[in-house]
Motif scaffolding. Structure first.
Motif, short mmCIF file in Angstrom:
data_model
loop_
_atom_site.label_atom_id
_atom_site.label_comp_id
_atom_site.label_asym_id
_atom_site.label_seq_id
_atom_site.Cartn_x
_atom_site.Cartn_y
_atom_site.Cartn_z
N HIS A 61 3.33 12.18 -4.81
CA HIS A 61 2.83 10.99 -4.13
C HIS A 61 3.13 11.01 -2.64
O HIS A 61 2.41 10.39 -1.85
CB HIS A 61 3.43 9.73 -4.77
N ASN A 94 0.74 9.70 0.44
CA ASN A 94 1.23 8.76 1.45
C ASN A 94 1.10 9.33 2.85
O ASN A 94 0.75 8.62 3.80
CB ASN A 94 2.68 8.39 1.17
N PRO A 122 -7.12 4.99 -0.35
CA PRO A 122 -6.38 6.22 -0.03
C PRO A 122 -7.30 7.30 0.52
O PRO A 122 -8.48 7.38 0.15
CB PRO A 122 -5.79 6.63 -1.39
#
Length: 240
Positions: free
Chosen positions: A94, A98, A108
């Motif tokens: 993740h 990010n 995203p």
């Protein structure tokens, strides 16, 4: 050697320049030269770059921890590559999503896709948008995403060397190895026919050291992490 390691100050084997969003460059602060991925520095402190994103299907085998795998993926992102991660541990990746940030609509970024370990349709790679596929499937991965077209590179993340991974390792254009225990170093010596001094060196590498191995290539290097990368990935380490 196809995926060459070379001094970043020289033009040999450097990949073309790719375009990437300035916000991503600011987030990661990558070190690179016209698309080449800087892996670290040599014994004299010189930057060493690998042309991993190139006009040929490319396989890279990484024997080591998640830190190195994520750093390689982030540096590919920073030079404009799509990154698809196929993994059984999605939460461990993740940090990559990010780091890629968001689209203007708040969704995203599509530059990074975290997938399960099953065949999926991949983005179509091109010179302007190369593709890095990270296959994080354990020590004996199925070859779900073999590189079949120019500008696709598949990185196989092996937490340790396993005898059944010998064929995959031998087919790689480039192998990056972190420190190995004695038994795995002996296996590496059998797979790549390494002399005793190279086998011993694999057991004594420090946490920030990696050996780049390929046809006619044996290049120890020291990992170098930027301040921005440290904020995202934490300090350099051998394990996960």
């Amino acid at each position: 050697m196809s995926a060459r390691v070379h001094d970043a100050n020289k033009a040999i084997g450097v990949s073309p320049e790719f375009v990437v969003d300035p916000a991503l460059l600011d987030a990661i602060s990558p070190s690179g030269d016209r698309g080449g991925i800087v892996l670290g520095s040599g014994l004299q402190g010189e930057p060493l770059t690998v042309s991993a994103l190139r006009a040929a299907p490319t396989r890279i085998v990484l024997v080591g921890g998640l830190y190195l795998a994520r750093q390689v993926a982030m540096r590919a992102m920073a030079v404009g590559a799509w990154v698809v991660v196929a993994t059984g541990r999605p939460t461990a990746w993740h940090v990559l999503s990010n780091a890629a940030g968001q689209q203007p609509n708040g969704q995203p970024s599509q530059l990074v896709q975290i997938r399960r370990l099953s065949p999926v349709e991949l983005p179509r790679p091109s010179e302007d948008a190369p593709l890095l596929v990270v296959h994080d499937g354990g020590p004996t991965p199925q070859d779900l995403f073999p590189p079949r077209s120019p500008w696709q590179t598949t990185v196989y993340v092996l937490p340790y060397l396993h005898p059944q991974a010998g064929a995959l390792a031998n087919a790689a254009d480039l192998v990056l190895m972190q420190r190995l225990p004695a038994g795995q170093a002996e296996l590496a010596a059998r797979i790549w026919r390494l002399p005793p001094q190279m086998m011993r060196q694999l057991t004594t590498l420090k946490d920030d050291q990696v050996v780049a191995l390929g046809r006619n290539l044996w290049r120890p290097l020291r990992l170098v992490t930027t301040a921005k990368e440290q904020q995202i990935l934490g300090p350099i380490r051998r394990g996960d």
